[in-house]
Design a protein around this motif. Structure first.
Motif, PDB file in Angstrom:
ATOM      1  N   LEU A   1       0.861  -1.326   0.038  1.00 22.85           N
ATOM      2  CA  LEU A   1      -0.295   0.082   0.111  1.00 22.85           C
ATOM      3  C   LEU A   1       0.725   1.078  -0.107  1.00 22.85           C
ATOM      4  O   LEU A   1       0.578   2.313  -0.721  1.00 22.85           O
ATOM      5  N   GLY A   2       2.085   1.115   0.675  1.00 19.39           N
ATOM      6  CA  GLY A   2       3.134   2.197   0.696  1.00 19.39           C
ATOM      7  C   GLY A   2       3.601   2.636  -0.757  1.00 19.39           C
ATOM      8  O   GLY A   2       3.545   3.919  -1.072  1.00 19.39           O
ATOM      9  N   ILE A   3       3.792   1.397  -1.530  1.00 15.90           N
ATOM     10  CA  ILE A   3       4.331   1.650  -2.667  1.00 15.90           C
ATOM     11  C   ILE A   3       3.210   2.423  -3.777  1.00 15.90           C
ATOM     12  O   ILE A   3       3.326   3.307  -4.491  1.00 15.90           O
ATOM     13  N   LEU A   4       1.937   2.005  -3.485  1.00 12.86           N
ATOM     14  CA  LEU A   4       0.908   2.580  -4.093  1.00 12.86           C
ATOM     15  C   LEU A   4       0.471   3.901  -3.592  1.00 12.86           C
ATOM     16  O   LEU A   4      -0.509   4.525  -4.136  1.00 12.86           O
ATOM     17  N   GLY A   5       1.162   4.416  -2.627  1.00 10.30           N
ATOM     18  CA  GLY A   5       0.961   5.741  -2.112  1.00 10.30           C
ATOM     19  C   GLY A   5      -0.443   5.874  -1.304  1.00 10.30           C
ATOM     20  O   GLY A   5      -0.949   6.731  -1.301  1.00 10.30           O
ATOM     21  N   ARG A   6      -0.945   4.544  -0.841  1.00  9.38           N
ATOM     22  CA  ARG A   6      -2.248   4.468  -0.131  1.00  9.38           C
ATOM     23  C   ARG A   6      -2.203   4.526   1.311  1.00  9.38           C
ATOM     24  O   ARG A   6      -3.112   4.376   2.023  1.00  9.38           O
ATOM     25  N   ILE A   7      -0.974   4.464   1.956  1.00  8.58           N
ATOM     26  CA  ILE A   7      -0.847   4.567   3.186  1.00  8.58           C
ATOM     27  C   ILE A   7      -1.045   6.005   3.851  1.00  8.58           C
ATOM     28  O   ILE A   7      -0.254   6.966   3.485  1.00  8.58           O
ATOM     29  N   GLU A   8      -2.101   6.434   4.551  1.00 10.14           N
ATOM     30  CA  GLU A   8      -2.287   7.694   5.196  1.00 10.14           C
ATOM     31  C   GLU A   8      -2.944   7.533   6.413  1.00 10.14           C
ATOM     32  O   GLU A   8      -3.342   6.420   6.737  1.00 10.14           O
ATOM     33  N   GLY A   9      -2.916   8.456   7.361  1.00 10.15           N
ATOM     34  CA  GLY A   9      -3.302   8.591   8.446  1.00 10.15           C
ATOM     35  C   GLY A   9      -4.017   7.321   9.375  1.00 10.15           C
ATOM     36  O   GLY A   9      -3.014   6.689   9.979  1.00 10.15           O
ATOM     37  N   LYS A  10      -5.161   6.780   9.030  1.00  8.01           N
ATOM     38  CA  LYS A  10      -5.708   5.731   9.819  1.00  8.01           C
ATOM     39  C   LYS A  10      -5.381   4.288   8.857  1.00  8.01           C
ATOM     40  O   LYS A  10      -5.635   3.343   9.489  1.00  8.01           O
ATOM     41  N   SER A  11      -4.724   4.327   7.901  1.00 12.33           N
ATOM     42  CA  SER A  11      -4.661   3.245   7.124  1.00 12.33           C
ATOM     43  C   SER A  11      -3.969   2.013   7.982  1.00 12.33           C
ATOM     44  O   SER A  11      -4.567   1.132   7.723  1.00 12.33           O
TER      45      SER A  11
END
Lengths: 268, 403
Positions: free
Chosen positions: A59-69
């Protein structure tokens, strides 16, 4: 239908009268799972932690890691782990005990049930670890009263599906092959890696959003996140739908199992 | 007082043969397309319209060849299978020795397995704890009880299984071919234990191929063949009926025949003392077998031989005209010889006779027929083993009876 329910009552009575056998089988299942492995019970922590690592990286690679993820990921994977272990074990509970089935008479339901309960013990232990994580992350868990409801629904789903798969696998060995695929599909359809709001706040058709809660795991995951992370619960009507489905799955799974168990000895 | 503990009413059991083993979605779909989902073309009626009762305290033996339906019948009574037609009723707690140690898990210790197995048989923890020492003692496994059973020898495994099942203290005990496994001391222990059961007025159903044992332990015997009851009554009568049936049906299995056919054995006839044809002799009687032959041309110095084996193919005795000192310089055409065995010393049972004719140097086998001629022996002499040997006892010093 009323005869069905008398059967059910008789079954519950029978299961209760054999609670010591159930207990012994649960202990046996727990012992055997980690027998002769060095890490033992730690595996039920190592596995989800590694999974969380992989998903987080992805998810980090996809840039989807944020706040609550991340906290969503951790709670989701641990809650899902229980379902996934049960599904994986279910197909073998009857077929793998052919000897017992053919040679002695006892309520057959005890076999898959003891597997589901053994995995529950693992789940409860791992829940303690999640709780520690959640507290460290600065969350104040709330809604404690919901915990028994979630646990019951969670067990109901695991049991219902396991009963069905265990019985069906006696007649069709394809079941054990298909289970993995089915588990994966269910995994992505349930809000394990993502928050349920991803669906409810999306532009999907309203009936699709409603159908989302027909999946009992949607309500269950939302419930656990409310308890552990203090998130707001989805509307009660949606929760009721999910938890109702959990109960329905348990009843249907049990009925199918009872119907199929009569010829287990013949087929094994 | 003697009400029926087990009642079996018009029970039939059908197996769908093609459903057995690996069944896949594909094959189910194919069957559905062919319209045979509900009517599989191959089915087997393992039991057909069986009815009988067993009274409290009775010991019922079940005999019959392989595939007669004996084990299926026990499985129905144990409740692991459901009859296709009819109904069975068993009063009281059933413990089955259908397969010893079936419930054991190899990774668990003997102790853990005793608890597992006992609770499958319906005991609670307190009851198992009370019986624990007796179980370990009966199995003779005190030193190994905390070892995983996968390290047990097969004998230890079986002993533990038997111990748990008998200590479960059932009202009805179902025993399937337990007597065939384990060493002699263990078998004696089992028999002794079964005797105790009988004395306690418990009901037993036993399957065994060991006819003398089942005859001695049963009060009544059922004889099954191809899923039907062919005989039901006193042990000695039914065993006799079964042996007769067996002689008619099954002697073909062990039979074999080969040779150059330069001399052909055309027939063997067993005669009693009065010269009438018979297939059974009493112990101590004189057996007489008339062997007829036909030759192709003239045969110099032939040797005729015979041997006796038991139904398991074990050789008991064999001899020939050469050893016996009967010289036959030459034979030609049709003729016969007579074999005489005075004072038959064989034990109760069925024996298979083989006859042969070969050259003086044993290099050419003219004709040999193995295990083709069954003979039943019924003797009043009491002894163990297949042969009666003369023996007597004398009291030595110190063994005398006190005054």
């Amino acid at each position: 239908m009323s005869r069905r329910f008398t059967h059910m009552r008789a079954l519950i009575k029978e299961l209760f009268s054999r609670h010591e056998l159930l207990h012994i089988l649960v202990v046996r299942n727990i012992k055997i799972r980690y027998k002769e492995s060095v890490l033992g019970f730690l595996w039920s922590l190592v596995n989800p932690i590694l999974l969380i690592g992989i998903y987080a990286l992805f998810l980090g690679i996809l840039g989807r890691i944020e706040g609550k993820s991340f906290e969503i990921l951790v709670t989701g994977v641990f809650v899902w782990q229980y379902v996934s272990l049960c599904l994986g074990d279910s197909a073998g509970t009857i077929v793998g005990n052919a000897n017992l089935i053919k040679k002695s008479a006892f309520p057959r339901l005890i076999l898959p049930l003891s597997m589901v309960l053994a995995n529950l013990v693992n789940f409860l232990l791992s829940l303690v670890v999640v709780l520690v994580f959640v507290l460290c992350a600065g969350h104040i868990p709330g809604l404690w009263l919901w915990l028994p409801v979630m646990l019951l629904s969670h067990v109901a789903v695991c049991a219902g599906v396991s009963f069905f798969l265990a019985a069906a696998n006696v007649y069709f060995r394809d079941v054990q092959q298909v289970t993995g695929l089915l588990t994966m599909a269910w995994f992505f359809l349930s809000p394990v890696l993502y928050s349920h709001e991803l669906v409810t706040h999306s532009h999907l058709a309203p009936w699709l959003k409603a159908a989302f809660f027909l999946n009992p795991m949607t309500g269950i995951l939302c419930g656990y996140r409310s308890i552990l992370l203090g998130y707001p619960l989805p509307p009660m009507s949606d929760m009721a739908l999910s938890l109702g489905m959990a109960g329905l799955i348990l009843i249907l799974g049990t009925l199918v199992f009872q119907r199929l168990e009569k010829r287990f000895s013949d087929e094994l | 007082m003697s009400q029926a503990v087990i009642s079996v009413e018009h029970v039939s059991k059908r197996f769908r043969l093609q459903f057995r083993g690996m069944r896949t979605l594909k094959s189910a779909a194919m069957d559905t397309l062919r319209g045979v989902w509900r009517r599989p073309d191959r089915q087997l009626w393992a039991l057909q319209d069986i009815s009988f009762n067993v009274k409290q305290g009775e010991c019922l033996g079940l005999i019959g060849g392989n595939g007669a339906g004996k084990s299926t019948l026990l499985a129905l009574l144990a409740g692991t299978m459901q009859p296709t037609i009819g109904r069975t009723r068993v009063t009281g707690k059933v413990s089955s020795l259908l397969e010893l140690g079936a419930g054991f898990h190899p990774d668990l210790t003997g102790r853990e397995n005793i608890y597992l197995c006992g609770s499958i048989l319906g005991l609670n923890k307190r009851q198992i704890a009370e019986r624990f020492d007796a179980i370990v003692d009966f199995a003779g496994l005190a030193d190994f009880i905390d070892e995983p059973v996968k390290h047990y020898s097969s004998g230890m495994y079986i002993r533990l299984g038997f111990a748990v099942a008998v200590e479960a203290d059932p009202d009805v005990l179902l025993i399937d071919e337990v007597l065939a496994v384990g060493d002699a001391p263990f078998q004696r222990k089992c028999l002794h234990r079964m005797d105790d059961f009988r004395k306690q007025g418990k009901t037993m159903l036993i399957i065994s191929h060991d006819l003398p044992t089942i005859q001695s332990i049963s009060d009544r015997i059922l004889f099954l063949d191809k899923g039907r009851i062919l005989g039901d009554g006193a042990p000695s009568l039914i065993v006799e009926q079964y042996e007769k049936f067996w002689r008619q049906q099954n002697t073909g299995d062990l039979r074999s025949e080969w040779g150059t056919h330069a001399v052909e054995l055309t027939g063997v006839e067993f005669l009693d003392a009065a010269g009438a044809a018979t297939a059974a002799y009493a112990g101590g009687a004189t057996l007489c077998a008339r062997v007829r032959y036909r030759t192709r041309g003239r045969i110099e110095n032939p040797v005729f031989g015979f041997s006796i084996g038991d139904v398991n193919g074990r050789l008991i005795h064999g001899s020939n005209t050469q050893i016996a000192g009967l010289s036959l310089p030459a034979i030609e055409g049709i003729g016969e010889l007579c074999l005489k065995m005075p004072d038959l010393a064989l034990g109760n049972g069925i024996y298979l006779f083989s006859f042969s004719v070969h050259s003086w140097d044993h290099k050419t086998n003219y004709h040999r027929i193995d295990n083709a001629f069954p003979v039943a022996i019924k003797t009043d002499r009491v002894f163990d083993g297949c042969c009666y040997l003369q023996s007597s006892w004398e009291a030595g010093s110190g063994a005398g009876v006190g005054a």
